[in-house]
Motif scaffolding. Structure first.
Motif, mmCIF file in Angstrom:
data_model
loop_
_atom_site.group_PDB
_atom_site.id
_atom_site.type_symbol
_atom_site.label_atom_id
_atom_site.label_comp_id
_atom_site.label_asym_id
_atom_site.label_seq_id
_atom_site.Cartn_x
_atom_site.Cartn_y
_atom_site.Cartn_z
ATOM 1 N N PRO A 45 0.828 -1.206 0.000
ATOM 2 C CA PRO A 45 0.000 0.000 0.000
ATOM 3 C C PRO A 45 0.862 1.256 0.000
ATOM 4 C CG PRO A 45 0.082 -0.940 2.194
ATOM 5 C CD PRO A 45 0.776 -1.915 1.299
ATOM 6 N N ARG A 46 0.284 2.332 -0.512
ATOM 7 C CA ARG A 46 1.025 3.587 -0.651
ATOM 8 C C ARG A 46 1.537 4.045 0.709
ATOM 9 N NH1 ARG A 46 0.414 6.794 -5.214
ATOM 10 N NH2 ARG A 46 1.446 8.820 -5.113
ATOM 11 N N ARG A 47 2.781 4.410 0.773
ATOM 12 C CA ARG A 47 3.407 4.723 2.049
ATOM 13 C C ARG A 47 3.266 6.198 2.386
ATOM 14 N NH1 ARG A 47 9.877 4.359 1.185
ATOM 15 N NH2 ARG A 47 9.873 5.416 3.194
ATOM 16 N N ASN A 48 3.483 6.497 3.638
ATOM 17 C CA ASN A 48 3.498 7.868 4.134
ATOM 18 C C ASN A 48 4.939 8.267 4.376
ATOM 19 O OD1 ASN A 48 3.277 10.284 5.510
ATOM 20 N ND2 ASN A 48 1.765 9.561 6.974
ATOM 21 N N PHE A 49 5.386 9.332 3.711
ATOM 22 C CA PHE A 49 6.769 9.768 3.828
ATOM 23 C C PHE A 49 6.981 10.778 4.961
ATOM 24 C CE2 PHE A 49 6.580 8.213 -0.490
ATOM 25 C CZ PHE A 49 7.828 7.675 -0.715
ATOM 26 N N GLY A 50 5.917 11.239 5.598
ATOM 27 C CA GLY A 50 6.006 12.351 6.535
ATOM 28 C C GLY A 50 6.740 12.035 7.814
ATOM 29 N N PRO A 51 7.039 13.077 8.605
ATOM 30 C CA PRO A 51 7.802 12.896 9.842
ATOM 31 C C PRO A 51 7.096 12.033 10.877
ATOM 32 C CG PRO A 51 6.935 15.132 9.679
ATOM 33 C CD PRO A 51 6.721 14.481 8.359
ATOM 34 N N LYS A 52 5.774 11.908 10.779
ATOM 35 C CA LYS A 52 5.025 11.067 11.725
ATOM 36 C C LYS A 52 4.591 9.754 11.083
ATOM 37 C CE LYS A 52 3.285 15.023 14.379
ATOM 38 N NZ LYS A 52 2.080 15.723 14.902
ATOM 39 N N ALA A 53 5.260 9.393 10.020
ATOM 40 C CA ALA A 53 4.918 8.164 9.315
ATOM 41 C C ALA A 53 5.284 6.949 10.155
ATOM 42 C CB ALA A 53 5.651 8.109 7.981
ATOM 43 N N ASP A 54 4.633 5.817 9.839
ATOM 44 C CA ASP A 54 5.005 4.561 10.481
ATOM 45 C C ASP A 54 6.464 4.245 10.185
ATOM 46 O OD1 ASP A 54 2.453 4.226 11.449
ATOM 47 O OD2 ASP A 54 1.787 3.061 9.715
ATOM 48 N N PRO A 55 7.143 3.555 11.094
ATOM 49 C CA PRO A 55 8.560 3.221 10.865
ATOM 50 C C PRO A 55 8.751 2.403 9.602
ATOM 51 C CG PRO A 55 7.933 2.804 13.145
ATOM 52 C CD PRO A 55 6.668 3.105 12.400
ATOM 53 N N ASN A 56 9.891 2.596 8.970
ATOM 54 C CA ASN A 56 10.264 1.810 7.806
ATOM 55 C C ASN A 56 10.884 0.511 8.311
ATOM 56 O OD1 ASN A 56 11.250 0.735 5.469
ATOM 57 N ND2 ASN A 56 12.876 2.236 5.199
ATOM 58 N N VAL A 57 10.199 -0.595 8.109
ATOM 59 C CA VAL A 57 10.645 -1.859 8.688
ATOM 60 C C VAL A 57 11.534 -2.651 7.735
ATOM 61 C CG1 VAL A 57 8.622 -2.042 10.177
ATOM 62 C CG2 VAL A 57 8.546 -3.037 7.897
ATOM 63 N N TYR A 58 11.838 -2.094 6.574
ATOM 64 C CA TYR A 58 12.649 -2.812 5.595
ATOM 65 C C TYR A 58 14.135 -2.515 5.806
ATOM 66 C CZ TYR A 58 8.089 -2.905 3.311
ATOM 67 O OH TYR A 58 6.759 -3.068 3.036
ATOM 68 N N PHE A 59 14.982 -3.496 5.482
ATOM 69 C CA PHE A 59 16.422 -3.260 5.564
ATOM 70 C C PHE A 59 16.828 -2.211 4.535
ATOM 71 C CE2 PHE A 59 20.891 -4.459 4.595
ATOM 72 C CZ PHE A 59 21.416 -4.222 5.855
ATOM 73 N N TRP A 60 16.305 -2.342 3.317
ATOM 74 C CA TRP A 60 16.480 -1.321 2.292
ATOM 75 C C TRP A 60 15.144 -0.638 2.073
ATOM 76 C CZ3 TRP A 60 21.057 0.223 0.619
ATOM 77 C CH2 TRP A 60 22.135 -0.655 0.679
ATOM 78 N N ASP A 61 15.174 0.671 1.943
ATOM 79 C CA ASP A 61 13.938 1.385 1.651
ATOM 80 C C ASP A 61 13.345 0.828 0.359
ATOM 81 O OD1 ASP A 61 12.235 3.564 0.422
ATOM 82 O OD2 ASP A 61 12.710 4.507 2.339
ATOM 83 N N PRO A 62 12.043 0.497 0.342
ATOM 84 C CA PRO A 62 11.452 -0.126 -0.845
ATOM 85 C C PRO A 62 11.413 0.776 -2.066
ATOM 86 C CG PRO A 62 9.757 0.464 0.741
ATOM 87 C CD PRO A 62 11.071 0.654 1.434
ATOM 88 N N ASP A 63 11.630 2.075 -1.893
ATOM 89 C CA ASP A 63 11.629 2.984 -3.029
ATOM 90 C C ASP A 63 13.036 3.359 -3.478
ATOM 91 O OD1 ASP A 63 8.787 3.431 -3.691
ATOM 92 O OD2 ASP A 63 8.683 4.053 -1.605
ATOM 93 N N VAL A 64 14.028 2.620 -2.971
ATOM 94 C CA VAL A 64 15.387 2.670 -3.513
ATOM 95 C C VAL A 64 15.528 1.451 -4.412
ATOM 96 C CG1 VAL A 64 17.837 2.489 -2.967
ATOM 97 C CG2 VAL A 64 16.352 3.933 -1.567
ATOM 98 N N ILE A 65 15.670 1.686 -5.713
ATOM 99 C CA ILE A 65 15.560 0.614 -6.705
ATOM 100 C C ILE A 65 16.861 0.519 -7.502
ATOM 101 C CG2 ILE A 65 14.258 -0.223 -8.697
ATOM 102 C CD1 ILE A 65 11.926 1.553 -7.638
#
Length: 400
Positions: A45-65
């Motif tokens: 699902p579309r992620r929230n990039f904002g300062p209060k967004a849920d933590p990024n639980v991935y080892f690599w950010d999923p939008d780094v390709i």
């Protein structure tokens, strides 16, 4: 029994007609939906990039390709892409001040510059009005350089708070609307001059009869200082150098780099990269093709060996370049404007030989980028209404 059979047939027909109608309506709705918003390749699902967004639980950010495994050596594990701020109309020209530890950028339509403080993320107006400033950078003495659309000039803000006009004319003619500017170690400044400020939204159209106002339908004096009134486009698009003594030289013509936009040097200052974008207001020349052009920088600061560095095609999608910066290894980082190709806007990264390494995907068109932070290992992205950042595994070539 006959009546029941006829009644049943009617019901079956009505059900079939209803199903067909629903299918047709759904197909029409889907067609309309596709026409309005193309299918997204953004994280689902579309992620929230904002300062209060849920933590990024991935080892690599999923939008780094990555397109090449070497890309992982340039990026930083566990480093999320963050939206630092939103609220601009068109954010452009980010530049990092190392001593002040702040980011400055332009909000062109709102005629202001903004500043983000690293210590607490505070954002405030830095300069207003800004003369519809576009590109910003800092020279080797820490002085801010700015390209102004409205006044058709490039300026330098001195350390004592005064302002110096570096160039506003070439051979007696006004510039079109300087776009981006970078410093050279020898004290010269290099800048591009496309026509994009010759419009209502990002500056002022020409006076009546000028290329961006040929029929005089626009009143270019509305909301502007009186001295703007007689300005018209007088020259082709081109790239220029301002030497330390104030002498201005055209280093690349419209034929060399039509509609030049962002520019940067390689770390050794032996190559100049120029983003050539699309046609602007009043253009009669060839217009750019959404490519990055490279030139050799000769010992006398002339350019030679023009070549197309990259066509900026990714998966056959044109990732139109705007701002460009190099890292210390000479890789070229370019902002990406992919238009309605959702999921391809952001940043593309290329080796010095033009091989695509990978890209950074963000949900807004990216206009320009810079490296910053105390270690110069943080990439800042000015993207439409917002400012994004991500820590990387390399450093930007200085100054910022």
């Amino acid at each position: 029994m006959k009546l029941k059979h006829q009644d049943l047939s009617r019901r079956q027909a009505l059900v079939a007609m209803g199903a067909a109608t629903a299918t047709l309506a759904a197909g029409t709705a889907n067609a309309q939906s596709s026409a309005v918003e193309p299918p997204s390749t953004i994280t689902t699902p579309r992620r929230n990039f904002g300062p209060k967004a849920d933590p990024n639980v991935y080892f690599w950010d999923p939008d780094v390709i990555a397109a090449d495994d070497r890309f992982w050596g340039l990026m930083q594990p566990n480093a999320p892409i963050q939206r630092l701020w939103t609220g601009a109309l068109w954010a452009e020209g980010p530049a990092w001040n190392a001593q002040g530890r702040y980011l400055v950028w332009s909000d062109i339509p709102n005629n202001r510059q903004l500043r983000w403080l690293e210590e607490d993320g505070h954002v405030s107006e830095f300069r207003e009005p800004s003369n519809n400033s576009n590109g910003n950078s800092f020279d080797f003495q820490g002085r801010q350089l700015t390209a102004e659309h409205l006044t058709r000039r490039v300026v330098r803000y001195e350390n004592d708070g005064s302002t110096t006009i570096l160039a506003d004319r070439f051979e007696g003619k006004r510039f079109n609307s300087p776009n981006d500017i970078v410093a050279h170690p020898d004290g010269s400044y290099w800048f591009t001059d496309p026509p994009y400020g010759g419009q209502l939204y990002e500056g002022a159209p020409d006076a009546a009869g000028g290329p961006s106002n040929p029929d005089g339908l626009f009143n270019n004096r509305l909301g502007q200082p009186p001295e703007i009134g007689d300005a018209v486009r007088e020259m082709e698009t081109a790239c220029y150098r301002v030497d330390a003594d104030g002498n201005v030289t055209r280093v690349a013509t419209e034929a060399d780099a039509p509609d030049p936009n962002g520019l940067c040097f390689s770390p050794d200052y032996k190559t100049l990269y120029v983003a050539s974008t699309g046609k602007g207001p009043g253009d009669t020349g060839p217009g750019g093709e959404g490519i990055i052009i490279a030139f050799d920088v000769n010992d006398d600061n002339t350019l030679s060996n023009r070549r197309v560095f990259s066509d900026c095609l990714v998966d056959d999608v044109k990732c139109g370049p705007d701002g460009v910066r190099c890292d210390v290894a000479g890789n070229v980082w370019a902002s990406s404007n992919a238009g309605r190709n959702v999921g391809y806007s952001g940043v593309t990264v290329w080796t010095p030989d033009g091989t695509l390494l990978g890209r950074i995907r963000i949900p807004e068109i990216c206009g320009n980028i810079c490296f910053g932070g105390p270690k110069r290992n943080r990439l800042f992205m000015a993207a439409s209404q917002s400012i994004y950042s991500v820590y990387v595994g390399t450093q930007g070539a200085g100054p910022a």
